[in-house]
Design a protein around this motif. Sequence first.
Motif, mmCIF file in Angstrom:
data_model
loop_
_atom_site.group_PDB
_atom_site.id
_atom_site.type_symbol
_atom_site.label_atom_id
_atom_site.label_comp_id
_atom_site.label_asym_id
_atom_site.label_seq_id
_atom_site.Cartn_x
_atom_site.Cartn_y
_atom_site.Cartn_z
ATOM 1 N N ASP A 7 -3.497 3.991 11.748
ATOM 2 C CA ASP A 7 -2.958 2.666 11.436
ATOM 3 C C ASP A 7 -3.407 2.206 10.049
ATOM 4 N N TYR A 8 -4.675 2.444 9.719
ATOM 5 C CA TYR A 8 -5.198 2.070 8.404
ATOM 6 C C TYR A 8 -4.483 2.836 7.299
ATOM 7 N N ARG A 9 -4.326 4.143 7.478
ATOM 8 C CA ARG A 9 -3.672 4.974 6.454
ATOM 9 C C ARG A 9 -2.214 4.554 6.251
ATOM 10 N N LEU A 10 -1.512 4.227 7.323
ATOM 11 C CA LEU A 10 -0.129 3.773 7.199
ATOM 12 C C LEU A 10 -0.049 2.439 6.457
ATOM 13 N N ALA A 11 -0.940 1.513 6.799
ATOM 14 C CA ALA A 11 -0.952 0.217 6.124
ATOM 15 C C ALA A 11 -1.289 0.389 4.643
ATOM 16 N N LYS A 12 -2.232 1.266 4.356
ATOM 17 C CA LYS A 12 -2.619 1.532 2.968
ATOM 18 C C LYS A 12 -1.440 2.134 2.201
ATOM 19 N N ASN A 17 2.795 1.515 -1.917
ATOM 20 C CA ASN A 17 4.208 1.557 -2.288
ATOM 21 C C ASN A 17 4.721 0.189 -2.712
ATOM 22 N N MET A 18 4.242 -0.864 -2.068
ATOM 23 C CA MET A 18 4.622 -2.215 -2.463
ATOM 24 C C MET A 18 4.143 -2.522 -3.876
ATOM 25 N N GLU A 19 2.945 -2.066 -4.206
ATOM 26 C CA GLU A 19 2.417 -2.276 -5.563
ATOM 27 C C GLU A 19 3.210 -1.462 -6.576
ATOM 28 N N LYS A 20 3.549 -0.241 -6.208
ATOM 29 C CA LYS A 20 4.332 0.618 -7.104
ATOM 30 C C LYS A 20 5.713 0.030 -7.375
ATOM 31 N N GLU A 28 -3.655 -8.117 -5.864
ATOM 32 C CA GLU A 28 -3.272 -8.372 -4.474
ATOM 33 C C GLU A 28 -3.441 -7.113 -3.631
ATOM 34 N N LEU A 29 -3.141 -5.966 -4.216
ATOM 35 C CA LEU A 29 -3.322 -4.695 -3.518
ATOM 36 C C LEU A 29 -4.776 -4.499 -3.126
ATOM 37 N N ARG A 30 -5.694 -4.695 -4.066
ATOM 38 C CA ARG A 30 -7.112 -4.487 -3.771
ATOM 39 C C ARG A 30 -7.620 -5.458 -2.697
ATOM 40 N N LEU A 31 -7.189 -6.707 -2.781
ATOM 41 C CA LEU A 31 -7.590 -7.692 -1.783
ATOM 42 C C LEU A 31 -7.047 -7.317 -0.399
ATOM 43 N N ALA A 32 -5.784 -6.945 -0.341
ATOM 44 C CA ALA A 32 -5.188 -6.539 0.938
ATOM 45 C C ALA A 32 -5.854 -5.278 1.469
ATOM 46 N N TRP A 33 -6.175 -4.358 0.581
ATOM 47 C CA TRP A 33 -6.819 -3.098 0.963
ATOM 48 C C TRP A 33 -8.163 -3.363 1.633
ATOM 49 N N ILE A 34 -8.944 -4.260 1.051
ATOM 50 C CA ILE A 34 -10.243 -4.612 1.630
ATOM 51 C C ILE A 34 -10.047 -5.289 2.984
ATOM 52 N N ASN A 35 -9.046 -6.153 3.072
ATOM 53 C CA ASN A 35 -8.786 -6.853 4.332
ATOM 54 C C ASN A 35 -8.321 -5.909 5.437
ATOM 55 N N ILE A 36 -7.462 -4.946 5.110
ATOM 56 C CA ILE A 36 -7.025 -4.022 6.172
ATOM 57 C C ILE A 36 -8.162 -3.093 6.593
ATOM 58 N N ALA A 37 -9.044 -2.775 5.661
ATOM 59 C CA ALA A 37 -10.205 -1.949 6.017
ATOM 60 C C ALA A 37 -11.085 -2.697 7.020
#
Length: 63
Positions: A7-12, A17-20, A28-37
């Motif tokens: 689930d984490y890998r899929l969300a990441k 892809n959204m950032e790309k 926003e990517l880094r903040l979301a990444w920390i939150n999903i972790a």
Amino acid sequence: MFEKEVDYRLAKWLLLNMEKDGIITADELRLAWINIAGHYEPPFLEVENLDGKIGDGVIVDAR
């Protein structure tokens, strides 16, 4: 056992892809990444590099 990891890998992957595609910014990517972790707590999180850098900064020449 690895459901949280998957689930984490899929969300990441989706976030990257959204950032790309320009939907979210790099910050926003880094903040979301920390939150999903924190949300998924994947088993292999300790080997994850959450600052977005690849490698250890060592430059290898062509020798």
